[in-house]
Design an enzyme around this catalytic site. Structure first.
Site, PDB file in Angstrom:
ATOM      1  N   ASN A  10       0.930  -1.187   0.097  1.00 40.57           N
ATOM      2  CA  ASN A  10      -0.034  -0.140  -0.025  1.00 40.57           C
ATOM      3  C   ASN A  10       0.711   1.270   0.185  1.00 40.57           C
ATOM      4  OD1 ASN A  10      -1.616   2.069   0.444  1.00 40.57           O
ATOM      5  ND2 ASN A  10      -2.267   1.382   2.733  1.00 40.57           N
ATOM      6  N   LYS A  12       0.326   4.290  -0.235  1.00 41.24           N
ATOM      7  CA  LYS A  12      -0.397   5.704   0.368  1.00 41.24           C
ATOM      8  C   LYS A  12      -0.044   6.814  -0.545  1.00 41.24           C
ATOM      9  CE  LYS A  12      -0.170   3.279   4.590  1.00 41.24           C
ATOM     10  NZ  LYS A  12      -0.274   3.418   6.075  1.00 41.24           N
ATOM     11  N   HIS A  95      -9.543   1.580   4.127  1.00 35.53           N
ATOM     12  CA  HIS A  95      -8.369   1.546   5.019  1.00 35.53           C
ATOM     13  C   HIS A  95      -8.722   2.496   6.142  1.00 35.53           C
ATOM     14  CE1 HIS A  95      -4.382   2.874   6.218  1.00 35.53           C
ATOM     15  NE2 HIS A  95      -3.915   1.684   5.667  1.00 35.53           N
ATOM     16  N   GLU A  97      -7.056   4.935   7.411  1.00 35.84           N
ATOM     17  CA  GLU A  97      -6.975   6.516   7.201  1.00 35.84           C
ATOM     18  C   GLU A  97      -7.978   7.114   6.544  1.00 35.84           C
ATOM     19  OE1 GLU A  97      -3.042   5.838   5.303  1.00 35.84           O
ATOM     20  OE2 GLU A  97      -2.354   5.011   7.177  1.00 35.84           O
ATOM     21  N   GLU A 167      -6.054  -4.878  10.002  1.00 37.04           N
ATOM     22  CA  GLU A 167      -4.981  -3.757  10.624  1.00 37.04           C
ATOM     23  C   GLU A 167      -5.448  -3.257  11.823  1.00 37.04           C
ATOM     24  OE1 GLU A 167      -2.734  -2.743   6.545  1.00 37.04           O
ATOM     25  OE2 GLU A 167      -4.543  -1.373   6.684  1.00 37.04           O
ATOM     26  N   GLY A 173       2.035   2.013  10.666  1.00 40.67           N
ATOM     27  CA  GLY A 173       3.285   3.050  10.736  1.00 40.67           C
ATOM     28  C   GLY A 173       3.606   3.178  11.854  1.00 40.67           C
ATOM     29  N   SER A 213       2.747  -2.591  10.264  1.00 37.84           N
ATOM     30  CA  SER A 213       4.542  -2.483  10.485  1.00 37.84           C
ATOM     31  C   SER A 213       4.818  -3.899  10.202  1.00 37.84           C
ATOM     32  CB  SER A 213       4.390  -2.202  11.919  1.00 37.84           C
ATOM     33  OG  SER A 213       4.185  -0.900  12.218  1.00 37.84           O
ATOM     34  N   GLY A 235       4.632   0.987   4.909  1.00 34.15           N
ATOM     35  CA  GLY A 235       6.160   1.705   4.739  1.00 34.15           C
ATOM     36  C   GLY A 235       7.114   0.640   4.093  1.00 34.15           C
TER      37      GLY A 235
HETATM   38  P1  PGA Z   1       2.523  -0.068   7.731  1.00 32.15           P
HETATM   39  O1  PGA Z   1       1.169   0.400   6.832  1.00 32.15           O
HETATM   40  O2  PGA Z   1       2.968  -1.410   7.431  1.00 32.15           O
HETATM   41  O3  PGA Z   1       3.359   1.191   7.282  1.00 32.15           O
HETATM   42  O4  PGA Z   1       2.251   0.077   9.119  1.00 32.15           O
HETATM   43  C1  PGA Z   1       0.283  -0.788   6.483  1.00 32.15           C
HETATM   44  C2  PGA Z   1      -0.937  -0.087   5.924  1.00 32.15           C
HETATM   45  O5  PGA Z   1      -1.312   0.920   6.635  1.00 32.15           O
HETATM   46  O6  PGA Z   1      -1.513  -0.674   5.161  1.00 32.15           O
END
Ligand code: PGA
Length: 250
Positions: A10, A12, A95, A97, A167, A173, A213, A235
């Protein structure tokens, strides 16, 4: 039949089209693994470039969002028809976010899941609890509530083909990964819910990812869990480590 693992990046709101091309080229030799479906979910403006750049490889392209409408006067929106015609196969829906910053609620997300299927796209439907909800012991009830609404009126044949990404918001993140036990517990609860809404056959077929993460070092243990069929990676998807995650079993 064993479920095939699926590892999706992803991206983002990262990478301009020229940066996207460079990243795809850098990752190309690192993400070959015949046992795994590999997907790059990229910003809309990068889709054409990335579709071109992954041509002939094992990588499929996903979008990060889809409109709940078909076409017309919806400034700034991108339709399922546009995504499908551009060569997109998967789309992230719900998601955290988008739920949090853009106030996308479950009824709206349910409409998006329906649109994705209408246009032949596979939803990667996200769910997950906040830290407060986890501490209050509400995790599984909350995830069940989210998914029940998001999957309303989605037939079993469609549900069986989709991907659900668990998630935990507190792990996204933050560098704080859920323990394998926590991740497996919720992914199993999700599979049980699918069996409850549909049937065991659908529950056996649906693929459930863990996200939050995940790194090359943690992927082998997480992906070895019986109800975890891969990961949604933020990330680390922008780095060489993504190759390690894809090759978790090598
Ligand atoms: P992350 O993000 O691996 O940076 O924690 C995962 C995501 O938001 O899909």
């Amino acid at each position: 039949m064993a479920r095939r693992k699926i590892v999706a990046g992803n991206w983002k709101m990262n990478k301009t089209p020229s940066e996207a091309k460079a990243l795809v080229e850098m990752l190309a030799p690192l993400v070959k693994n015949d046992d795994v479906d590999v997907v790059y979910c990229v910003p809309a403006v990068d889709i054409t470039t990335v579709v071109e750049a992954v041509k002939g490889s094992n990588v499929a392209v996903g979008a990060e969002n889809i409109s709940d409408k078909d076409k017309g006067a919806f400034t700034g929106e991108i339709s399922g028809a546009m995504l499908a015609d551009a060569g997109v196969k998967y789309v992230i829906i719900g998601h955290s976010e988008r739920r949090e910053y853009y106030k996308e609620d479950d009824a709206f997300l349910n409409a998006k899941v329906k649109k994705a299927f209408e246009y032949g796209l596979i939803p990667i439907l996200c769910c997950g609890e906040s830290l407060e909800q986890r501490e209050l012991g509400q995790t599984i009830d909350w995830v069940r509530l989210q998914l029940k609404s998001d999957l309303k009126d989605i037939p079993a044949e469609q549900a069986a083909t989709m991907v659900i990404a668990y998630e935990p918001i507190w792990a996204i993140g933050t560098g704080k990964v859920a323990t394998t036990e926590q991740a497996q517990e919720v992914c199993k609860a999700i599979r049980d819910l699918i069996a409850e809404i549909y049937d065991t056959d659908t529950a056996e077929k649906i693929r459930i990812q863990y996200g939050g993460s995940v790194k090359g070092a943690s992927a082998p243990e997480i992906f070895a869990q019986p109800d975890i069929d891969g990961g949604l990676i933020g990330g680390a998807a922008l780095t060489e480590d993504f190759g390690k995650i894809v090759n978790y079993n090598k």
